[in-house]
Design a protein around this motif. Sequence first.
Motif, short mmCIF file in Angstrom:
data_model
loop_
_atom_site.label_atom_id
_atom_site.label_comp_id
_atom_site.label_asym_id
_atom_site.label_seq_id
_atom_site.Cartn_x
_atom_site.Cartn_y
_atom_site.Cartn_z
N GLY A 162 2.02 86.09 37.97
CA GLY A 162 0.74 85.50 38.39
C GLY A 162 -0.44 86.18 37.74
N ALA A 163 -0.35 87.49 37.55
CA ALA A 163 -1.44 88.23 36.90
C ALA A 163 -1.56 87.85 35.43
CB ALA A 163 -1.21 89.73 37.04
N VAL A 164 -0.44 87.66 34.76
CA VAL A 164 -0.48 87.27 33.34
C VAL A 164 -1.04 85.86 33.21
CG1 VAL A 164 0.91 86.86 31.27
CG2 VAL A 164 1.44 88.79 32.77
N ARG A 165 -0.62 84.97 34.10
CA ARG A 165 -1.14 83.60 34.06
C ARG A 165 -2.64 83.57 34.34
NH1 ARG A 165 3.99 82.61 37.19
NH2 ARG A 165 5.42 81.84 35.61
N LEU A 166 -3.07 84.34 35.33
CA LEU A 166 -4.49 84.41 35.64
C LEU A 166 -5.28 84.99 34.47
CD1 LEU A 166 -6.77 84.06 37.71
CD2 LEU A 166 -6.26 86.38 38.50
N GLY A 167 -4.74 86.01 33.83
CA GLY A 167 -5.40 86.59 32.66
C GLY A 167 -5.55 85.59 31.53
N PHE A 168 -4.54 84.76 31.34
CA PHE A 168 -4.64 83.73 30.30
C PHE A 168 -5.71 82.71 30.65
CE2 PHE A 168 -3.50 79.45 28.92
CZ PHE A 168 -3.67 79.62 27.55
N VAL A 169 -5.73 82.24 31.89
CA VAL A 169 -6.72 81.24 32.31
C VAL A 169 -8.13 81.80 32.17
CG1 VAL A 169 -7.57 79.90 34.27
CG2 VAL A 169 -5.13 79.98 33.79
N VAL A 170 -8.32 83.03 32.60
CA VAL A 170 -9.65 83.65 32.49
C VAL A 170 -10.03 83.83 31.01
CG1 VAL A 170 -10.94 85.79 32.94
CG2 VAL A 170 -9.55 84.76 34.74
N SER A 171 -9.06 84.18 30.17
CA SER A 171 -9.37 84.38 28.75
C SER A 171 -9.78 83.08 28.06
CB SER A 171 -8.18 84.99 28.02
OG SER A 171 -7.17 84.03 27.79
N CYS A 172 -9.41 81.95 28.63
CA CYS A 172 -9.77 80.66 28.02
C CYS A 172 -11.27 80.40 28.08
CB CYS A 172 -9.01 79.52 28.68
SG CYS A 172 -7.28 79.49 28.18
N VAL A 173 -11.98 81.14 28.93
CA VAL A 173 -13.44 81.02 29.01
C VAL A 173 -14.08 81.63 27.76
CG1 VAL A 173 -15.48 81.68 30.35
CG2 VAL A 173 -13.39 81.02 31.52
N LEU A 174 -13.41 82.62 27.19
CA LEU A 174 -13.92 83.31 26.01
C LEU A 174 -13.61 82.48 24.75
CD1 LEU A 174 -12.57 86.84 26.91
CD2 LEU A 174 -14.89 86.00 27.24
N PRO A 175 -14.44 82.62 23.73
CA PRO A 175 -14.14 81.90 22.49
C PRO A 175 -12.91 82.51 21.80
CG PRO A 175 -16.06 83.29 22.21
CD PRO A 175 -15.68 83.37 23.65
N GLY A 176 -12.11 81.67 21.22
CA GLY A 176 -10.93 82.15 20.51
C GLY A 176 -9.79 81.16 20.59
N PRO A 177 -8.71 81.48 19.91
CA PRO A 177 -7.57 80.54 19.82
C PRO A 177 -6.49 80.79 20.88
CG PRO A 177 -7.26 82.30 18.27
CD PRO A 177 -8.60 82.55 18.94
N GLN A 178 -6.88 81.06 22.12
CA GLN A 178 -5.91 81.39 23.16
C GLN A 178 -4.89 80.28 23.38
OE1 GLN A 178 -9.13 81.80 23.28
NE2 GLN A 178 -9.74 83.59 24.40
N VAL A 179 -5.35 79.05 23.46
CA VAL A 179 -4.43 77.94 23.72
C VAL A 179 -3.48 77.76 22.54
CG1 VAL A 179 -4.29 75.46 24.13
CG2 VAL A 179 -6.04 76.80 25.28
N LEU A 180 -3.99 77.88 21.32
CA LEU A 180 -3.13 77.76 20.15
C LEU A 180 -2.10 78.89 20.09
CD1 LEU A 180 -5.73 76.70 17.43
CD2 LEU A 180 -4.08 75.27 18.64
N LEU A 181 -2.51 80.10 20.46
CA LEU A 181 -1.58 81.23 20.49
C LEU A 181 -0.50 80.99 21.54
CD1 LEU A 181 -0.77 84.08 19.61
CD2 LEU A 181 -2.32 84.95 21.36
#
Length: 66
Positions: A34-53
């Motif tokens: 759950g912490a890793v998933r939450l970290g990913f969702v929160v990181s999507c607010v920042l600019p970058g290729p998170q979804v592509l990664l």
Amino acid sequence: MSAPYRTHRLTRSRDSVFFGVAGGIAERFGWRPGAVRLGFVVSCVLPGPQVLLYLALALVLPKPDH
């Protein structure tokens, strides 16, 4: 004396919400999924290729053997 060698490799998790990438990362490093998933969702607010990664990891990481 060196640290013990870790034999557990990074794989997708069977307990998955979306491809099992976050669950696999959590299992590999001993974190809560759950912490890793939450970290990913929160990181999507920042600019970058998170979804592509995340999608690239979903394609590259093997399914678990067990």
